[in-house]
Motif scaffolding. Structure first.
Motif, PDB file in Angstrom:
ATOM      1  N   ASN A   1       0.836  -1.209   0.000  1.00 35.56           N
ATOM      2  CA  ASN A   1       0.000   0.000   0.000  1.00 35.56           C
ATOM      3  C   ASN A   1       0.870   1.257   0.000  1.00 35.56           C
ATOM      4  OD1 ASN A   1      -2.221  -1.660   0.075  1.00 35.56           O
ATOM      5  ND2 ASN A   1      -2.588  -1.404   2.276  1.00 35.56           N
ATOM      6  N   LEU A   2       1.928   1.247   0.784  1.00 35.65           N
ATOM      7  CA  LEU A   2       2.824   2.395   0.832  1.00 35.65           C
ATOM      8  C   LEU A   2       3.539   2.589  -0.502  1.00 35.65           C
ATOM      9  CD1 LEU A   2       4.171   4.651   2.457  1.00 35.65           C
ATOM     10  CD2 LEU A   2       5.900   3.005   3.191  1.00 35.65           C
ATOM     11  N   LYS A   3       3.954   1.483  -1.121  1.00 37.96           N
ATOM     12  CA  LYS A   3       4.597   1.575  -2.437  1.00 37.96           C
ATOM     13  C   LYS A   3       3.657   2.196  -3.458  1.00 37.96           C
ATOM     14  CE  LYS A   3       7.811  -2.341  -2.021  1.00 37.96           C
ATOM     15  NZ  LYS A   3       8.142  -3.695  -2.536  1.00 37.96           N
ATOM     16  N   ASN A   4       2.388   1.788  -3.440  1.00 42.56           N
ATOM     17  CA  ASN A   4       1.419   2.350  -4.381  1.00 42.56           C
ATOM     18  C   ASN A   4       1.231   3.842  -4.148  1.00 42.56           C
ATOM     19  OD1 ASN A   4       0.994  -0.170  -5.532  1.00 42.56           O
ATOM     20  ND2 ASN A   4      -0.694  -0.672  -4.151  1.00 42.56           N
ATOM     21  N   PHE A   5       1.210   4.238  -2.877  1.00 46.91           N
ATOM     22  CA  PHE A   5       1.063   5.655  -2.543  1.00 46.91           C
ATOM     23  C   PHE A   5       2.259   6.468  -3.049  1.00 46.91           C
ATOM     24  CE2 PHE A   5       2.476   8.881   0.573  1.00 46.91           C
ATOM     25  CZ  PHE A   5       1.490   9.836   0.353  1.00 46.91           C
ATOM     26  N   LEU A   6       3.476   5.970  -2.810  1.00 47.40           N
ATOM     27  CA  LEU A   6       4.669   6.689  -3.255  1.00 47.40           C
ATOM     28  C   LEU A   6       4.788   6.689  -4.774  1.00 47.40           C
ATOM     29  CD1 LEU A   6       7.278   5.430  -0.619  1.00 47.40           C
ATOM     30  CD2 LEU A   6       6.189   7.675  -0.738  1.00 47.40           C
ATOM     31  N   ASP A   7       4.339   5.610  -5.413  1.00 49.87           N
ATOM     32  CA  ASP A   7       4.396   5.559  -6.873  1.00 49.87           C
ATOM     33  C   ASP A   7       3.442   6.576  -7.492  1.00 49.87           C
ATOM     34  OD1 ASP A   7       5.442   4.274  -9.280  1.00 49.87           O
ATOM     35  OD2 ASP A   7       3.396   3.561  -9.568  1.00 49.87           O
ATOM     36  N   ASP A   8       2.273   6.734  -6.890  1.00 49.38           N
ATOM     37  CA  ASP A   8       1.321   7.735  -7.393  1.00 49.38           C
ATOM     38  C   ASP A   8       1.854   9.152  -7.183  1.00 49.38           C
ATOM     39  OD1 ASP A   8      -0.396   5.717  -8.102  1.00 49.38           O
ATOM     40  OD2 ASP A   8      -1.573   5.822  -6.249  1.00 49.38           O
ATOM     41  N   ALA A   9       2.577   9.357  -6.089  1.00 52.99           N
ATOM     42  CA  ALA A   9       3.056  10.703  -5.770  1.00 52.99           C
ATOM     43  C   ALA A   9       4.347  11.055  -6.491  1.00 52.99           C
ATOM     44  CB  ALA A   9       3.240  10.841  -4.254  1.00 52.99           C
ATOM     45  N   PHE A  10       5.271  10.070  -6.631  1.00 45.73           N
ATOM     46  CA  PHE A  10       6.607  10.406  -7.137  1.00 45.73           C
ATOM     47  C   PHE A  10       7.127   9.512  -8.259  1.00 45.73           C
ATOM     48  CE2 PHE A  10       6.595  11.405  -2.501  1.00 45.73           C
ATOM     49  CZ  PHE A  10       6.620  12.783  -2.611  1.00 45.73           C
ATOM     50  N   LYS A  11       6.521   8.352  -8.494  1.00 45.15           N
ATOM     51  CA  LYS A  11       7.028   7.340  -9.427  1.00 45.15           C
ATOM     52  C   LYS A  11       8.276   6.671  -8.848  1.00 45.15           C
ATOM     53  CE  LYS A  11       3.851   8.233 -12.375  1.00 45.15           C
ATOM     54  NZ  LYS A  11       2.672   7.326 -12.425  1.00 45.15           N
ATOM     55  N   ILE A  12       8.113   5.410  -8.447  1.00 41.73           N
ATOM     56  CA  ILE A  12       9.191   4.686  -7.788  1.00 41.73           C
ATOM     57  C   ILE A  12       9.700   3.526  -8.635  1.00 41.73           C
ATOM     58  CG2 ILE A  12       8.220   5.247  -5.536  1.00 41.73           C
ATOM     59  CD1 ILE A  12       7.428   2.234  -5.337  1.00 41.73           C
ATOM     60  N   LYS A  13      10.838   3.019  -8.251  1.00 41.96           N
ATOM     61  CA  LYS A  13      11.370   1.781  -8.823  1.00 41.96           C
ATOM     62  C   LYS A  13      11.376   0.760  -7.697  1.00 41.96           C
ATOM     63  CE  LYS A  13      14.816   2.204 -11.460  1.00 41.96           C
ATOM     64  NZ  LYS A  13      16.195   2.570 -11.820  1.00 41.96           N
ATOM     65  N   ASP A  14      10.484  -0.232  -7.792  1.00 42.59           N
ATOM     66  CA  ASP A  14      10.359  -1.241  -6.744  1.00 42.59           C
ATOM     67  C   ASP A  14      11.498  -2.245  -6.872  1.00 42.59           C
ATOM     68  OD1 ASP A  14       9.596  -3.022  -4.841  1.00 42.59           O
ATOM     69  OD2 ASP A  14       7.595  -3.423  -5.662  1.00 42.59           O
ATOM     70  N   LEU A  15      12.364  -2.292  -5.866  1.00 43.83           N
ATOM     71  CA  LEU A  15      13.520  -3.188  -5.877  1.00 43.83           C
ATOM     72  C   LEU A  15      13.282  -4.463  -5.094  1.00 43.83           C
ATOM     73  CD1 LEU A  15      16.307  -0.486  -5.401  1.00 43.83           C
ATOM     74  CD2 LEU A  15      15.472  -1.481  -7.538  1.00 43.83           C
ATOM     75  N   GLY A  16      12.056  -4.634  -4.565  1.00 36.66           N
ATOM     76  CA  GLY A  16      11.704  -5.871  -3.878  1.00 36.66           C
ATOM     77  C   GLY A  16      12.372  -6.028  -2.530  1.00 36.66           C
ATOM     78  N   LEU A  17      12.674  -7.289  -2.187  1.00 40.20           N
ATOM     79  CA  LEU A  17      13.290  -7.586  -0.899  1.00 40.20           C
ATOM     80  C   LEU A  17      14.677  -6.961  -0.799  1.00 40.20           C
ATOM     81  CD1 LEU A  17      12.320 -11.359  -0.532  1.00 40.20           C
ATOM     82  CD2 LEU A  17      11.415  -9.461   0.814  1.00 40.20           C
ATOM     83  N   LEU A  18      15.071  -6.637   0.427  1.00 38.79           N
ATOM     84  CA  LEU A  18      16.383  -6.037   0.667  1.00 38.79           C
ATOM     85  C   LEU A  18      17.487  -6.948   0.138  1.00 38.79           C
ATOM     86  CD1 LEU A  18      18.218  -3.914   2.050  1.00 38.79           C
ATOM     87  CD2 LEU A  18      18.072  -5.314   4.116  1.00 38.79           C
ATOM     88  N   GLY A  19      18.372  -6.361  -0.704  1.00 34.20           N
ATOM     89  CA  GLY A  19      19.468  -7.143  -1.241  1.00 34.20           C
ATOM     90  C   GLY A  19      20.761  -6.361  -1.362  1.00 34.20           C
ATOM     91  N   TYR A  20      20.673  -5.126  -1.883  1.00 32.25           N
ATOM     92  CA  TYR A  20      21.870  -4.316  -2.126  1.00 32.25           C
ATOM     93  C   TYR A  20      21.495  -2.865  -1.890  1.00 32.25           C
ATOM     94  CZ  TYR A  20      26.205  -2.889  -4.493  1.00 32.25           C
ATOM     95  OH  TYR A  20      27.434  -2.369  -4.786  1.00 32.25           O
ATOM     96  N   PHE A  21      21.948  -2.314  -0.755  1.00 29.17           N
ATOM     97  CA  PHE A  21      21.509  -0.993  -0.332  1.00 29.17           C
ATOM     98  C   PHE A  21      22.723  -0.149   0.028  1.00 29.17           C
ATOM     99  CE2 PHE A  21      19.927   1.943   3.006  1.00 29.17           C
ATOM    100  CZ  PHE A  21      18.936   2.575   2.288  1.00 29.17           C
ATOM    101  N   LEU A  22      22.919   0.974  -0.672  1.00 25.98           N
ATOM    102  CA  LEU A  22      24.023   1.898  -0.419  1.00 25.98           C
ATOM    103  C   LEU A  22      25.387   1.204  -0.483  1.00 25.98           C
ATOM    104  CD1 LEU A  22      22.546   3.945   2.584  1.00 25.98           C
ATOM    105  CD2 LEU A  22      22.473   4.502   0.153  1.00 25.98           C
ATOM    106  N   GLY A  23      25.517   0.272  -1.428  1.00 30.41           N
ATOM    107  CA  GLY A  23      26.773  -0.448  -1.572  1.00 30.41           C
ATOM    108  C   GLY A  23      26.969  -1.554  -0.557  1.00 30.41           C
ATOM    109  N   ILE A  24      25.957  -1.819   0.278  1.00 27.51           N
ATOM    110  CA  ILE A  24      26.022  -2.872   1.296  1.00 27.51           C
ATOM    111  C   ILE A  24      25.175  -4.051   0.831  1.00 27.51           C
ATOM    112  CG2 ILE A  24      25.516  -3.478   3.691  1.00 27.51           C
ATOM    113  CD1 ILE A  24      25.871  -0.519   4.397  1.00 27.51           C
ATOM    114  N   GLU A  25      25.786  -5.230   0.791  1.00 27.71           N
ATOM    115  CA  GLU A  25      25.080  -6.437   0.376  1.00 27.71           C
ATOM    116  C   GLU A  25      24.433  -7.082   1.598  1.00 27.71           C
ATOM    117  OE1 GLU A  25      27.770  -8.913  -2.007  1.00 27.71           O
ATOM    118  OE2 GLU A  25      28.989  -7.109  -2.285  1.00 27.71           O
ATOM    119  N   ALA A  26      23.156  -7.405   1.478  1.00 25.04           N
ATOM    120  CA  ALA A  26      22.397  -7.999   2.584  1.00 25.04           C
ATOM    121  C   ALA A  26      21.867  -9.369   2.162  1.00 25.04           C
ATOM    122  CB  ALA A  26      21.247  -7.086   2.989  1.00 25.04           C
ATOM    123  N   HIS A  27      22.160 -10.374   2.971  1.00 28.15           N
ATOM    124  CA  HIS A  27      21.695 -11.738   2.698  1.00 28.15           C
ATOM    125  C   HIS A  27      20.967 -12.241   3.948  1.00 28.15           C
ATOM    126  CE1 HIS A  27      24.169 -11.863  -0.941  1.00 28.15           C
ATOM    127  NE2 HIS A  27      25.113 -11.293  -0.217  1.00 28.15           N
TER     128      HIS A  27
END
Length: 438
Positions: A193-219
């Motif tokens: 629901n939050l993704k849909n709200f932000l997409d309507d307001a700003f247009k987002i790129k949904d990257l799904g589950l946490l995997g690679y954030f700010l050069g940090i790899e998360a497993h």
């Protein structure tokens, strides 16, 4: 480039007009970048139109520029709590984030190179912020914060980049780092629901589950969450030419003491400075090199060959385990435990002491620091007290931050410090004369 121009036009970033008398337009340029995935493969090619903000004048083209970003300690705390409570952690990216900020100042810019208008005397009057403007990040942060608060989120006073709403099953936490956003919640539908709200307001790129954030790899798996910067570490080694170097087991030569003026000044100090800056960010998941990098960063003004050799020693240590990081288990107890120490008068030039601490949330280390104290201590006892005071400030801030994430401390936080002299002072008041100034 055409895609970028179309996005700017669709967003009504500017309007073409004649330049008013007394106004000076700022320039702009194209910046090209190749975006890579965590495995090093090419994700996409990117062209960005950037304003030459360095030509802006304070009080005329901009007033305020500060924009908050999430602290690395906040990011780690956020991930530990979310992993421990088995929340869903998703990440998303805002398309052309800075273009959404509204400008209150009157700013004019020359037309983009390669896209000049038929009338050569026309300029672009910026209606929205653009990458490169000094106030761009501030205007975007204000726009996003207003949107989230309008949806019922509460902005944290401990870290303005953290937004929360709901309780227990309806709890949602949002962490913002410029245009990169983490969302955590036990309810997956609330995240969508939050993704849909932000997409309507700003247009987002949904990257799904946490995997690679700010050069940090998360497993993540059933045992916990592992964070590392393997790709980033390999990039540092590759740029420095140390991919095939001989690995070592310590980040510093034991007992080594660096000073200004040691050795011969480097002809190109930029090599050393760039290396130290990159190593500083690597400490986000490598607490073992924090003290060594702290020592190296004191000589960026006039580095010598001896300092560069010490930096290369750190690279050889990284080569031993480029994928090493930190692990956050899912079991245990969310209780803070703190360990600290100080090195009295260890700086040979200033005689200042060094404070070092590490803070655990359960079994997960979320904050650490190695920093020179601001004043000179007259004894090791005083150095320890100052280290305790600085660490207590960090702990109190973390307690407030955890409260925003609905984590209450069940008992007071205990800080462990190897300070036998403090015990002696408490037991024998004859030492009062030595410590009355602190």
């Amino acid at each position: 480039m055409k895609t970028e121009i179309k996005a700017l036009q669709d967003n009504h970033t500017w309007e073409l007009t004649a330049l008013p008398a007394g106004k000076t337009p700022i320039g702009c340029k194209w910046v090209y970048k190749v975006k890579l995935r965590a495995d090093g493969s090419v994700e996409r090619y990117k062209a960005r139109l950037v304003a030459k903000g360095y030509t802006q004048q304070l009080g005329i083209d901009y007033i305020e520029t500060f924009s908050p970003v999430a602290r690395l300690s906040t990011i780690r705390t956020f991930l530990v709590v979310a992993s421990f409570r088995r929340w869903n952690i998703h990440q998303l990216d805002i398309n052309n984030a800075f273009l959404h900020g509204d400008l209150t100042e009157e700013v004019y810019m020359i037309p983009p190179p390669g896209f000049q208008t038929e009338n050569p005397n026309q300029v672009c009057r910026l209606l929205r912020s653009l990458y490169g403007l000094k106030q761009a990040s501030r205007q975007w942060n204000a726009k996003l914060s207003t949107a989230l608060i309008g949806r019922g989120f509460t902005q944290s006073k401990s870290d303005p980049s953290l937004f929360t709403t709901g309780v227990e099953a309806t709890f949602v936490a949002v962490l913002v780092y410029v245009d990169d956003i983490l969302v955590a919640s036990p309810n997956l539908q609330l995240i969508h629901n939050l993704k849909n709200f932000l997409d309507d307001a700003f247009k987002i790129k949904d990257l799904g589950l946490l995997g690679y954030f700010l050069g940090i790899e998360a497993h993540s798996d059933e045992h916990g969450l592992n964070l590392c910067q393997r790709k980033y570490a390999l990039d540092i080694l590759k740029e420095a030419g140390f991919l095939e170097c001989k690995a070592i087991t310590t980040p510093m030569v034991p007992g080594q003491s660096l000073q200004h003026g040691d050795g011969t000044l480097l002809t190109d100090a930029g090599i050393y400075r760039c290396l130290v800056v990159r190593l500083l960010y690597l400490t986000a998941t490598r607490p073992g090199i924090t003290y060594a990098v702290h020592q190296l960063s004191q000589f960026v003004d006039a580095p010598t060959d001896k300092h560069l050799s010490a930096a290369h020693w750190v690279l050889r240590y990284i080569k031993a385990a480029s994928g090493q990081g930190i692990f956050y288990p899912r079991d245990g107890d969310l209780q803070l435990s703190v360990f600290l120490d100080s090195d009295w008068a260890s700086c040979l030039e200033t005689r200042k002491s060094v404070t070092g601490f590490c803070i655990f949330l359960g079994a997960a280390m979320i904050s650490w620091r190695s920093k020179k104290q601001a004043t000179i201590s007259r004894s090791s006892s005083e150095a320890e007290y100052r280290a305790l005071a600085a660490t207590t400030c960090e702990v109190q801030w973390l307690v407030f931050l955890l409260k925003d994430l609905h984590v209450e401390m069940k008992k007071p936080v205990v800080i462990f410090c190897d300070n036998k002299s403090a015990v002696a002072i408490v037991e024998n008041h004859v030492f009062h004369e030595w410590t009355k100034h602190i």
